[in-house]
Design a protein around this motif. Structure first.
Motif, PDB file in Angstrom:
ATOM      1  N   PHE A   1      44.945   0.238  44.712  1.00 39.75           N
ATOM      2  CA  PHE A   1      45.459  -0.917  43.966  1.00 39.75           C
ATOM      3  C   PHE A   1      45.688  -2.161  44.827  1.00 39.75           C
ATOM      4  CE2 PHE A   1      48.862   2.035  45.057  1.00 39.75           C
ATOM      5  CZ  PHE A   1      49.729   1.238  45.781  1.00 39.75           C
ATOM      6  N   LEU A   2      45.603  -2.042  46.159  1.00 45.39           N
ATOM      7  CA  LEU A   2      45.705  -3.224  47.011  1.00 45.39           C
ATOM      8  C   LEU A   2      44.329  -3.862  47.177  1.00 45.39           C
ATOM      9  CD1 LEU A   2      48.153  -2.273  49.915  1.00 45.39           C
ATOM     10  CD2 LEU A   2      48.603  -3.597  47.872  1.00 45.39           C
ATOM     11  N   ARG A   3      44.295  -5.180  47.153  1.00 46.42           N
ATOM     12  CA  ARG A   3      43.028  -5.893  47.305  1.00 46.42           C
ATOM     13  C   ARG A   3      42.814  -6.382  48.735  1.00 46.42           C
ATOM     14  NH1 ARG A   3      43.639  -9.790  41.941  1.00 46.42           N
ATOM     15  NH2 ARG A   3      43.861  -8.111  40.406  1.00 46.42           N
ATOM     16  N   LEU A   4      43.712  -6.002  49.633  1.00 49.85           N
ATOM     17  CA  LEU A   4      43.661  -6.534  50.984  1.00 49.85           C
ATOM     18  C   LEU A   4      42.622  -5.827  51.844  1.00 49.85           C
ATOM     19  CD1 LEU A   4      47.498  -6.859  51.595  1.00 49.85           C
ATOM     20  CD2 LEU A   4      45.904  -8.633  50.879  1.00 49.85           C
ATOM     21  N   GLY A   5      42.217  -4.635  51.444  1.00 51.17           N
ATOM     22  CA  GLY A   5      41.216  -3.913  52.196  1.00 51.17           C
ATOM     23  C   GLY A   5      41.731  -3.427  53.532  1.00 51.17           C
TER      24      GLY A   5
ATOM     25  N   MET B   1      52.329  -8.915  54.587  1.00 47.42           N
ATOM     26  CA  MET B   1      51.425  -9.215  53.475  1.00 47.42           C
ATOM     27  C   MET B   1      51.136  -7.961  52.655  1.00 47.42           C
ATOM     28  SD  MET B   1      48.695 -11.860  55.206  1.00 47.42           S
ATOM     29  CE  MET B   1      47.723 -11.937  53.700  1.00 47.42           C
ATOM     30  N   ARG B   2      50.988  -6.850  53.345  1.00 45.24           N
ATOM     31  CA  ARG B   2      50.742  -5.599  52.635  1.00 45.24           C
ATOM     32  C   ARG B   2      51.962  -5.197  51.808  1.00 45.24           C
ATOM     33  NH1 ARG B   2      46.204  -2.983  54.297  1.00 45.24           N
ATOM     34  NH2 ARG B   2      45.254  -3.692  56.251  1.00 45.24           N
ATOM     35  N   VAL B   3      53.135  -5.320  52.418  1.00 39.19           N
ATOM     36  CA  VAL B   3      54.368  -4.979  51.710  1.00 39.19           C
ATOM     37  C   VAL B   3      54.544  -5.866  50.486  1.00 39.19           C
ATOM     38  CG1 VAL B   3      56.883  -4.989  51.854  1.00 39.19           C
ATOM     39  CG2 VAL B   3      55.537  -4.037  53.733  1.00 39.19           C
ATOM     40  N   ASN B   4      54.300  -7.163  50.642  1.00 42.56           N
ATOM     41  CA  ASN B   4      54.452  -8.087  49.529  1.00 42.56           C
ATOM     42  C   ASN B   4      53.500  -7.732  48.387  1.00 42.56           C
ATOM     43  OD1 ASN B   4      55.438 -10.669  48.293  1.00 42.56           O
ATOM     44  ND2 ASN B   4      53.292 -11.233  48.554  1.00 42.56           N
ATOM     45  N   ALA B   5      52.232  -7.445  48.740  1.00 46.11           N
ATOM     46  CA  ALA B   5      51.260  -7.085  47.707  1.00 46.11           C
ATOM     47  C   ALA B   5      51.644  -5.772  47.025  1.00 46.11           C
ATOM     48  CB  ALA B   5      49.866  -6.963  48.329  1.00 46.11           C
ATOM     49  N   LEU B   6      52.130  -4.835  47.819  1.00 42.91           N
ATOM     50  CA  LEU B   6      52.534  -3.536  47.278  1.00 42.91           C
ATOM     51  C   LEU B   6      53.705  -3.677  46.319  1.00 42.91           C
ATOM     52  CD1 LEU B   6      51.772  -0.521  47.653  1.00 42.91           C
ATOM     53  CD2 LEU B   6      53.598  -0.390  49.350  1.00 42.91           C
ATOM     54  N   MET B   7      54.718  -4.429  46.727  1.00 39.50           N
ATOM     55  CA  MET B   7      55.905  -4.609  45.896  1.00 39.50           C
ATOM     56  C   MET B   7      55.601  -5.430  44.651  1.00 39.50           C
ATOM     57  SD  MET B   7      58.150  -2.815  47.330  1.00 39.50           S
ATOM     58  CE  MET B   7      58.242  -1.949  48.891  1.00 39.50           C
ATOM     59  N   ARG B   8      54.725  -6.420  44.784  1.00 37.40           N
ATOM     60  CA  ARG B   8      54.334  -7.215  43.618  1.00 37.40           C
ATOM     61  C   ARG B   8      53.652  -6.329  42.581  1.00 37.40           C
ATOM     62  NH1 ARG B   8      56.967 -11.994  43.145  1.00 37.40           N
ATOM     63  NH2 ARG B   8      56.933 -13.140  45.126  1.00 37.40           N
ATOM     64  N   GLY B   9      52.800  -5.440  43.073  1.00 38.68           N
ATOM     65  CA  GLY B   9      52.126  -4.545  42.149  1.00 38.68           C
ATOM     66  C   GLY B   9      53.096  -3.645  41.406  1.00 38.68           C
ATOM     67  N   GLU B  10      54.100  -3.128  42.124  1.00 35.11           N
ATOM     68  CA  GLU B  10      55.110  -2.289  41.490  1.00 35.11           C
ATOM     69  C   GLU B  10      55.932  -3.076  40.481  1.00 35.11           C
ATOM     70  OE1 GLU B  10      56.331   1.473  42.173  1.00 35.11           O
ATOM     71  OE2 GLU B  10      54.269   0.890  41.752  1.00 35.11           O
ATOM     72  N   GLU B  11      56.309  -4.280  40.873  1.00 36.67           N
ATOM     73  CA  GLU B  11      57.114  -5.126  39.972  1.00 36.67           C
ATOM     74  C   GLU B  11      56.361  -5.423  38.685  1.00 36.67           C
ATOM     75  OE1 GLU B  11      57.488  -8.467  37.855  1.00 36.67           O
ATOM     76  OE2 GLU B  11      56.547  -9.033  39.764  1.00 36.67           O
ATOM     77  N   GLU B  12      55.078  -5.766  38.812  1.00 36.93           N
ATOM     78  CA  GLU B  12      54.276  -6.087  37.634  1.00 36.93           C
ATOM     79  C   GLU B  12      54.109  -4.866  36.731  1.00 36.93           C
ATOM     80  OE1 GLU B  12      50.661  -7.696  39.118  1.00 36.93           O
ATOM     81  OE2 GLU B  12      51.597  -9.538  39.875  1.00 36.93           O
ATOM     82  N   ARG B  13      53.909  -3.710  37.347  1.00 38.56           N
ATOM     83  CA  ARG B  13      53.753  -2.478  36.565  1.00 38.56           C
ATOM     84  C   ARG B  13      55.022  -2.161  35.778  1.00 38.56           C
ATOM     85  NH1 ARG B  13      55.131   2.697  37.283  1.00 38.56           N
ATOM     86  NH2 ARG B  13      55.959   2.303  39.371  1.00 38.56           N
ATOM     87  N   ILE B  14      56.179  -2.243  36.439  1.00 38.49           N
ATOM     88  CA  ILE B  14      57.454  -1.940  35.792  1.00 38.49           C
ATOM     89  C   ILE B  14      57.782  -2.989  34.738  1.00 38.49           C
ATOM     90  CG2 ILE B  14      59.947  -1.755  36.191  1.00 38.49           C
ATOM     91  CD1 ILE B  14      59.219  -0.545  38.956  1.00 38.49           C
ATOM     92  N   SER B  15      57.474  -4.250  35.035  1.00 40.37           N
ATOM     93  CA  SER B  15      57.755  -5.327  34.076  1.00 40.37           C
ATOM     94  C   SER B  15      56.966  -5.142  32.790  1.00 40.37           C
ATOM     95  CB  SER B  15      57.441  -6.694  34.697  1.00 40.37           C
ATOM     96  OG  SER B  15      58.423  -7.074  35.640  1.00 40.37           O
ATOM     97  N   LYS B  16      55.726  -4.667  32.901  1.00 37.39           N
ATOM     98  CA  LYS B  16      54.914  -4.434  31.703  1.00 37.39           C
ATOM     99  C   LYS B  16      55.559  -3.372  30.810  1.00 37.39           C
ATOM    100  CE  LYS B  16      50.417  -5.762  33.605  1.00 37.39           C
ATOM    101  NZ  LYS B  16      49.055  -5.272  34.001  1.00 37.39           N
ATOM    102  N   VAL B  17      56.083  -2.339  31.439  1.00 38.62           N
ATOM    103  CA  VAL B  17      56.759  -1.272  30.681  1.00 38.62           C
ATOM    104  C   VAL B  17      57.983  -1.836  29.966  1.00 38.62           C
ATOM    105  CG1 VAL B  17      58.031   0.906  30.851  1.00 38.62           C
ATOM    106  CG2 VAL B  17      55.968   0.550  32.229  1.00 38.62           C
ATOM    107  N   VAL B  18      58.783  -2.606  30.682  1.00 34.91           N
ATOM    108  CA  VAL B  18      60.015  -3.150  30.114  1.00 34.91           C
ATOM    109  C   VAL B  18      59.703  -4.151  29.000  1.00 34.91           C
ATOM    110  CG1 VAL B  18      62.041  -4.566  30.600  1.00 34.91           C
ATOM    111  CG2 VAL B  18      61.363  -2.770  32.209  1.00 34.91           C
ATOM    112  N   GLU B  19      58.724  -5.008  29.209  1.00 34.77           N
ATOM    113  CA  GLU B  19      58.368  -5.987  28.179  1.00 34.77           C
ATOM    114  C   GLU B  19      57.877  -5.292  26.919  1.00 34.77           C
ATOM    115  OE1 GLU B  19      56.999 -10.033  30.455  1.00 34.77           O
ATOM    116  OE2 GLU B  19      55.645  -8.319  30.620  1.00 34.77           O
ATOM    117  N   ARG B  20      57.108  -4.224  27.075  1.00 33.18           N
ATOM    118  CA  ARG B  20      56.634  -3.473  25.914  1.00 33.18           C
ATOM    119  C   ARG B  20      57.792  -2.830  25.155  1.00 33.18           C
ATOM    120  NH1 ARG B  20      53.705   0.244  28.364  1.00 33.18           N
ATOM    121  NH2 ARG B  20      55.304   1.866  28.201  1.00 33.18           N
ATOM    122  N   GLU B  21      58.714  -2.209  25.901  1.00 32.37           N
ATOM    123  CA  GLU B  21      59.862  -1.567  25.271  1.00 32.37           C
ATOM    124  C   GLU B  21      60.770  -2.589  24.598  1.00 32.37           C
ATOM    125  OE1 GLU B  21      60.847   1.999  25.311  1.00 32.37           O
ATOM    126  OE2 GLU B  21      58.668   1.911  25.504  1.00 32.37           O
ATOM    127  N   ASP B  22      61.027  -3.687  25.282  1.00 32.71           N
ATOM    128  CA  ASP B  22      61.884  -4.750  24.736  1.00 32.71           C
ATOM    129  C   ASP B  22      61.299  -5.306  23.453  1.00 32.71           C
ATOM    130  OD1 ASP B  22      63.919  -6.754  24.604  1.00 32.71           O
ATOM    131  OD2 ASP B  22      62.570  -8.165  25.590  1.00 32.71           O
TER     132      ASP B  22
END
Length: 239
Positions: A65-69, A78-99
């Protein structure tokens, strides 16, 4: 606001990964922060973990799921930021759907409560279920937020960098969609619907709409006011 169903402090010295297992609800199974995988990745990227099999495992997991290669010039930050952003976006999608789903059902239920002759018992059961969903959603967001905070503090410690990544990212995380659900509005709507159903004859006392207590009209107050009586152990479930 809603107070958490459980306080993490009750688990004492138990590690967060174990706490996550204990507190995770079946409804959100598989949607929580991938704490163990993140922890393993951060250990590898900070050089704390050098076991070759673990390094390969992390490389395979992160590359999905990282595009940094595999570019070695990409910094750990940069890797940590990309990793955490991906997790945040994934969790946010779940919450937005439930909300969105909860809001849609509450809106329809409030319309149904305004129509005379409806199935009060069915509406009561649905309100009870929606109230429980709100509580679980709130705790889901707070538990994930705690997971981000703990894993990033570990990264700062392991990386021994003067730049506190956790402080910067957590301030960004506070603005993430999953942290900005308006639970006050949801609870206000639950309360309005409960009042309408109660006046229509629902909630045979002493049953409550969703807070394990009693919804009682207060004799000395105007009819539009209600008083919630509940067990102290359920205080975190009600506003």
């Amino acid at each position: 606001s809603i107070e958490p169903l459980f306080s993490l402090s009750r688990f004492g010295a138990m590690k967060f990964g174990k706490q996550l297992q204990c507190l995770a609800t079946p409804r959100y199974q598989g949607h929580y922060i991938q704490y163990k995988d993140l922890k393993k990745a951060l250990k590898v990227w900070t050089g704390l973990e050098k076991d070759q099999s673990t390094v390969q495992e992390v490389t395979h997991w992160a590359s999905s799921f990282l595009r940094l290669g595999p570019n070695p010039e990409v910094s750990p930050e940069m890797r940590v930021n990309a990793l955490m952003r991906g997790e945040e976006e994934r969790i946010s999608k779940v919450v937005e759907r439930e909300d969105s789903g909860i809001r849609r059902q509450l809106t329809q239920l409030e319309k149904d409560a305004d129509v005379a002759g409806g199935d009060l018992q069915a509406m009561e059961r649905l309100l009870d279920d929606l109230g429980e969903q709100i509580v679980q959603l709130h705790f889901f967001t707070r538990l994930n937020f705690s997971g981000f905070r703990k894993i990033l503090k570990k990264y700062d410690k392991w990386n021994k960098s003067k730049a506190a990544v956790s402080l910067w990212f957590m301030s960004e995380l506070a603005r993430a969609p999953f942290m900005n659900v308006d639970f006050g509005v949801l609870l206000d709507q639950v309360n309005r619907i409960a009042t309408k159903l109660r006046r229509a004859g629902a909630f045979d006392l002493p049953r409550s709409p969703w807070a394990s207590g009693c919804l009682l009209e207060t004799p000395r107050q105007p009819a539009r006011d209600v008083t919630f009586l509940f067990d102290p152990h359920d205080a975190m479930r009600v506003r």
